[in-house]
Design a protein around this motif. Sequence first.
Motif, mmCIF file in Angstrom:
data_model
loop_
_atom_site.group_PDB
_atom_site.id
_atom_site.type_symbol
_atom_site.label_atom_id
_atom_site.label_comp_id
_atom_site.label_asym_id
_atom_site.label_seq_id
_atom_site.Cartn_x
_atom_site.Cartn_y
_atom_site.Cartn_z
ATOM 1 N N ARG A 38 0.844 -1.196 0.000
ATOM 2 C CA ARG A 38 0.000 0.000 0.000
ATOM 3 C C ARG A 38 0.869 1.231 0.000
ATOM 4 O O ARG A 38 1.966 1.256 0.542
ATOM 5 C CB ARG A 38 -0.950 -0.009 1.198
ATOM 6 C CG ARG A 38 -0.408 0.477 2.522
ATOM 7 C CD ARG A 38 0.691 -0.378 3.098
ATOM 8 N NE ARG A 38 1.022 -0.064 4.470
ATOM 9 C CZ ARG A 38 1.799 0.929 4.871
ATOM 10 N NH1 ARG A 38 2.360 1.727 4.001
ATOM 11 N NH2 ARG A 38 2.026 1.137 6.157
ATOM 12 N N ALA A 40 0.776 4.865 1.387
ATOM 13 C CA ALA A 40 -0.025 5.422 2.475
ATOM 14 C C ALA A 40 0.430 6.836 2.849
ATOM 15 O O ALA A 40 0.878 7.088 3.951
ATOM 16 C CB ALA A 40 0.074 4.496 3.686
ATOM 17 N N SER A 42 0.411 10.821 3.827
ATOM 18 C CA SER A 42 -0.425 11.733 4.605
ATOM 19 C C SER A 42 -0.735 12.920 3.700
ATOM 20 O O SER A 42 0.148 13.402 2.988
ATOM 21 C CB SER A 42 0.326 12.202 5.839
ATOM 22 O OG SER A 42 0.693 11.079 6.593
ATOM 23 N N GLU A 74 -3.740 8.541 4.753
ATOM 24 C CA GLU A 74 -3.471 8.569 6.193
ATOM 25 C C GLU A 74 -3.684 9.989 6.734
ATOM 26 O O GLU A 74 -2.732 10.750 6.914
ATOM 27 C CB GLU A 74 -2.062 8.038 6.464
ATOM 28 C CG GLU A 74 -1.924 6.616 5.944
ATOM 29 C CD GLU A 74 -1.019 5.728 6.773
ATOM 30 O OE1 GLU A 74 -0.054 6.225 7.355
ATOM 31 O OE2 GLU A 74 -1.302 4.511 6.837
ATOM 32 N N TYR A 234 -0.480 7.324 14.215
ATOM 33 C CA TYR A 234 0.036 6.521 13.108
ATOM 34 C C TYR A 234 0.268 5.075 13.529
ATOM 35 O O TYR A 234 -0.141 4.129 12.840
ATOM 36 C CB TYR A 234 1.357 7.117 12.568
ATOM 37 C CG TYR A 234 2.083 6.138 11.688
ATOM 38 C CD1 TYR A 234 1.637 5.882 10.390
ATOM 39 C CD2 TYR A 234 3.164 5.392 12.171
ATOM 40 C CE1 TYR A 234 2.262 4.937 9.596
ATOM 41 C CE2 TYR A 234 3.789 4.439 11.379
ATOM 42 C CZ TYR A 234 3.332 4.211 10.091
ATOM 43 O OH TYR A 234 3.935 3.261 9.309
ATOM 44 N N ARG A 252 8.185 1.965 3.755
ATOM 45 C CA ARG A 252 8.025 3.288 4.369
ATOM 46 C C ARG A 252 9.388 3.907 4.613
ATOM 47 O O ARG A 252 10.427 3.271 4.439
ATOM 48 C CB ARG A 252 7.206 3.174 5.663
ATOM 49 C CG ARG A 252 7.835 2.297 6.707
ATOM 50 C CD ARG A 252 6.919 2.140 7.928
ATOM 51 N NE ARG A 252 7.563 1.318 8.943
ATOM 52 C CZ ARG A 252 6.993 0.920 10.062
ATOM 53 N NH1 ARG A 252 5.733 1.247 10.319
ATOM 54 N NH2 ARG A 252 7.650 0.189 10.935
ATOM 55 N N TRP A 256 10.784 5.612 10.304
ATOM 56 C CA TRP A 256 9.915 4.735 11.105
ATOM 57 C C TRP A 256 10.664 3.557 11.721
ATOM 58 O O TRP A 256 10.111 2.815 12.525
ATOM 59 C CB TRP A 256 8.742 4.214 10.260
ATOM 60 C CG TRP A 256 7.836 5.300 9.796
ATOM 61 C CD1 TRP A 256 7.648 5.721 8.514
ATOM 62 C CD2 TRP A 256 7.012 6.143 10.610
ATOM 63 N NE1 TRP A 256 6.763 6.769 8.474
ATOM 64 C CE2 TRP A 256 6.349 7.049 9.751
ATOM 65 C CE3 TRP A 256 6.763 6.230 11.987
ATOM 66 C CZ2 TRP A 256 5.466 8.017 10.217
ATOM 67 C CZ3 TRP A 256 5.871 7.205 12.451
ATOM 68 C CH2 TRP A 256 5.254 8.071 11.572
HETATM 69 N N1 GLU Z 1 1.581 8.202 6.502
HETATM 70 C C1 GLU Z 1 2.907 7.699 6.765
HETATM 71 C C2 GLU Z 1 3.912 8.636 6.171
HETATM 72 O O1 GLU Z 1 3.559 9.398 5.282
HETATM 73 C C3 GLU Z 1 3.045 6.366 6.105
HETATM 74 C C4 GLU Z 1 4.120 5.500 6.602
HETATM 75 C C5 GLU Z 1 3.773 4.104 6.116
HETATM 76 O O2 GLU Z 1 3.757 3.920 4.889
HETATM 77 O O3 GLU Z 1 3.498 3.246 6.933
HETATM 78 O O4 GLU Z 1 5.049 8.646 6.591
#
Ligand code: GLU
Length: 547
Positions: A38, A40, A42, A74, A234, A252, A256
């Motif tokens: 996915r 994802a 923001s 997100e 998150y 990601r 993270w």
């Molecule tokens: N919304 C998160 C970001 O933009 C996504 C991180 C992920 O893909 O888990 O960093």
Amino acid sequence: MTDKELAELIFPNITKTIKDYEEEYKIRDLKEGELVTRFAPSPTGFVHIGNMLQALLDYYLAKNSHGVFFLRNEDTDTKREVENAVDKIMEVLEYTGFMPDEYQYKEKIVGNYGPYIQSKRIEIYHAFIKELIGMGRAYPCFCSTEELDVMRKKQEAKKSMPGYYGAWAKCRDLTNEERAERIKNGESFVIRFKSMGNPNRKIQYDDLVTGIIEFPENNNDMVIMKSNDLLPTYHFAHVVDDHLQQTTHVVRGQEWLPSVPLHIEMFEAFGFKQPKYIHNSLLLKQDNGVRRKISKRKDPEALMSYYIEKGYPSISVIESLMTILNSNYEEWRDANPNASFLEFPFDPKKIGTTGALYDLEKLDNISKNIISKMTKDEVYDNLIKYTEAFDKEFDAVLKSDVDYTKEILNIEREQEKPRKDFACWSDVKNSIWYMFKDLYNPENYEWMKITDKAEIKNICETYFNNYYNQDDDKETWFSKVKELAESLGYASNMKEYKANPDAYKGNVADISTVLRVALTSKSQTPDLYEIIRILGKDECLNRINNL
Ligand code: GLU
């Protein structure tokens, strides 16, 4: 008061259970090896080139394995949200061609694993949090921002680990009766995950990029639901969504990576299988000899809008990012010039972990190469798409005589060694404007060795009066330019000229430069023979008369 009763007090209207949701989100029908990824982002109003790198990898992993690629919005950080941000994300996906198999946009939901917008999943998160509280693995925390600030300062002074843990975690040991009392009194609260970790113990985690990494266990009682909008953080949304939506591989940003121990602990608390992770390295830029992070404030190329507005073919950006992902990509590309990038045998272990250099010059070279291999029709179609959106004036000129435009675009194209002059569609106008009557209004002629106006006129007029013939092929054309040179006292043979330069006024190259500048105002152009042929005698004479 039991944990279950506390959970009921906090979420009286949540009736569905995790099991209910697991039944709704049917197990995906995947064959061996098919991956679910996915993208994802923001919705912050821009898409960073680093996001594009993630989307590329997500798309690649899903398509290469015949799996599923979906888009999840997100939007749980309402403070950062910007209007039209989702349009920008869709625009980038359309530009790159990474169309998700499942997504939600405006009123449309495609796919059976939605909603794909986190703010529309609030009840789902609450059901999961309710169960977590019921299990004794989450609790309400009433600490105010001010109290937490004081705590942070004390931790700093004592050089303790930052975070909400151990004796610092004041609300962790409240009794359920105390909690219920404070909730009934209307005190605002967040929900925290109750960690059972001990940082003196190590956990091992197998990252697809770095391999086994050892981390201290998480012991931080992280916030999983915020107080103001009751949305999850998150970390929590990641666990719930990637479980229900059955993501197999999470791509990601590297930022993270430190949260992995927390994520492991949360997946374990629920008894869910964790996805595999690819933590992408940062994109770096060489700036005055130092490598630094590409920044959206300093570097226009940090944002995807830059590539769209400049008119880079998206495949050029994709190819340049693929070379960053795996260092053997270029070698593979040379051996497989016509294969789709999706056929590349990608190896996550070859992703650099320390940051990868992203270089616009390299992108330009890749792009020039790609555009040089396009047919004139492909160039025309792509160019028109660009000018329709970004340059209406040029668009009208290009369309006023399509065959004529295509002839120009075909100069030194559709041949074994095509000319590599355009890196992006906005480069085209600057290179061919002089071929259009409507745009031809030179301010400056780039004369080189011969600057005398009378001599220039003489050369041009003699050529068109005595030598030019519309039907000549290129060889004949050039021998005539040589004859012209000789007739005016210029050497037609460079060797002879070099041996005895004083015997001549100049050489044949000076003559063709005069013709080139007289007809285009530019000293550097593609093939002059083609230019004269396409402009035609009348327009050439017209330009000479206006010198
Ligand atoms: N919304 C998160 C970001 O933009 C996504 C991180 C992920 O893909 O888990 O960093």
